[in-house]
Scaffold this motif. Structure first.
Motif, mmCIF file in Angstrom:
data_model
loop_
_atom_site.group_PDB
_atom_site.id
_atom_site.type_symbol
_atom_site.label_atom_id
_atom_site.label_comp_id
_atom_site.label_asym_id
_atom_site.label_seq_id
_atom_site.Cartn_x
_atom_site.Cartn_y
_atom_site.Cartn_z
ATOM 1 N N PRO A 42 -67.210 -0.578 12.184
ATOM 2 C CA PRO A 42 -66.752 0.764 11.437
ATOM 3 C C PRO A 42 -65.551 0.609 10.677
ATOM 4 N N HIS A 43 -64.645 -0.316 11.106
ATOM 5 C CA HIS A 43 -63.418 -0.543 9.904
ATOM 6 C C HIS A 43 -63.903 -1.265 8.914
ATOM 7 N N LYS A 85 -66.694 -0.257 7.351
ATOM 8 C CA LYS A 85 -67.187 0.631 6.514
ATOM 9 C C LYS A 85 -66.124 1.453 5.987
ATOM 10 N N LYS A 86 -64.902 1.618 6.848
ATOM 11 C CA LYS A 86 -63.907 2.490 6.546
ATOM 12 C C LYS A 86 -63.099 2.083 5.285
ATOM 13 N N ALA A 87 -62.802 0.400 5.295
ATOM 14 C CA ALA A 87 -62.187 -0.207 4.356
ATOM 15 C C ALA A 87 -62.917 -0.061 3.121
ATOM 16 N N ARG A 88 -64.191 -0.110 2.976
ATOM 17 C CA ARG A 88 -65.025 -0.073 1.951
ATOM 18 C C ARG A 88 -64.920 1.256 1.162
ATOM 19 N N LYS A 89 -64.992 2.378 2.091
ATOM 20 C CA LYS A 89 -64.953 3.674 1.576
ATOM 21 C C LYS A 89 -63.369 3.898 0.935
ATOM 22 N N TYR A 90 -62.419 3.243 1.635
ATOM 23 C CA TYR A 90 -61.111 3.580 0.881
ATOM 24 C C TYR A 90 -60.990 2.800 -0.416
ATOM 25 N N HIS A 130 -62.758 4.989 -3.098
ATOM 26 C CA HIS A 130 -61.833 6.143 -3.313
ATOM 27 C C HIS A 130 -60.584 5.694 -4.298
#
Length: 302
Positions: A192-193, A195-200, A203
């Motif tokens: 999950p981290h 995916k979160k980094a990729r999403k950030y 953005h």
């Protein structure tokens, strides 16, 4: 001997004013009185010497000259002279050992007026001070000049460093590395981290997207290269604008071609003192070797 006062050897004394009110000449001396009433007397000198006006700085009036030997390149062969030493004529020299006369120079040496020693012609270097009129560059339109410098790499180290295309390629390489990183986060990392980094990151890159107006995160990566090119274009334009006038600027170190100037020249006049180029000299030699013949033309009237 006629002379002018003051001169290079007999300058004004520190107590003398430049305005003279009286001048008294005798067979053996010369007296001067300035506008302040100060009197200075120039006494005669012996052969090999001259009457110096700067040797006596006494403020009391009258001031009196002092005798000094003639400097190198000059002589004095007269008795009772109040003027400066004379310069050695052309072809004569005086090294300072004999101030009464000048010696003859070697016939093969350069010995102008006031020479102190022989100078060999082999030690002289001809210097041409006449410069040809500057020629206009092949491209005088600023848009063309800007495009040529924006997308030019060159072969020298200087050209590579100042090339906007080089730095744009560097930024593009970093963008490709980020693309690979984003692909790795998507395909290889399921945490999950990740995916979160990729999403950030998506953005952040969307905020810098000038191509897709904030809709494409890939456009944010391309925008960095565009910013580099635009920044270099502004810097080049500002530096090129300041390359004027040509007399007050130096090399154009901001561009690969350091000789570019913000100027345009147009003339067909050339000084005759400018030496001809190698190609032009060949033509001049052919013309000089030609012989011209004049033919008389007879006409009859009747």
């Amino acid at each position: 001997m006629d002379s002018i006062f003051p001169n290079s050897q007999q300058t004004l004394s520190s107590n003398m004013d430049s305005i003279f009110l009286r001048l008294l000449s005798t067979p053996t001396a010369l007296a001067l009185m300035d506008s302040a009433g100060y009197i200075f007397v120039i006494l005669p000198s012996l052969p090999g010497f001259y009457s110096s006006t700067t040797g006596s700085d006494s403020a009391t009036s009258p001031g009196v000259s002092v005798t000094r030997p003639c400097i190198s390149g000059t002589y004095n062969n007269q008795t009772g002279s109040v003027g400066p030493c004379k310069l050695c004529s052309r072809g004569l020299k005086n090294s300072g050992n004999d101030s009464v006369s000048c010696a003859i120079c070697d016939a093969s040496s350069f010995c102008p007026l006031g020479s102190t020693d022989d100078v060999s012609y082999t030690a002289l270097v001809s210097v041409v001070q006449a410069l040809s009129y500057p020629t206009s560059p092949e491209s005088v339109i600023f848009d063309d000049i800007l495009i040529q410098n924006m997308f030019r790499l060159g072969t020298s180290g200087h050209c590579v460093v100042v090339s906007p295309l080089f730095w744009a390629l560097i930024v593009t390489g970093l963008a490709i590395m980020i693309l690979l990183l984003m692909a790795g986060l998507k395909l290889c990392i399921k945490h999950p981290h990740g995916k979160k980094a990729r999403k950030y990151l998506k953005h952040v890159f969307k905020q810098t997207d000038f191509v897709g107006e904030g809709e494409l995160w890939v456009g944010g990566l391309a925008s960095f290269a565009i910013v580099v090119l635009v920044s270099f274009a502004y810097s080049f334009s500002n530096s090129y604008l300041n390359q004027y006038p040509i007399e007050n600027v130096g090399n154009s170190n901001f561009a690969c071609d350091r000789s570019i100037r913000n100027a345009k020249f147009d003339t067909s006049l050339q000084s005759l003192g400018i030496p001809a180029t190698e190609n032009e000299q060949t033509m001049f030699d052919l013309l000089n070797e030609q012989t011209f013949k004049c033919h008389a033309l007879r006409t009859s009237i009747g």
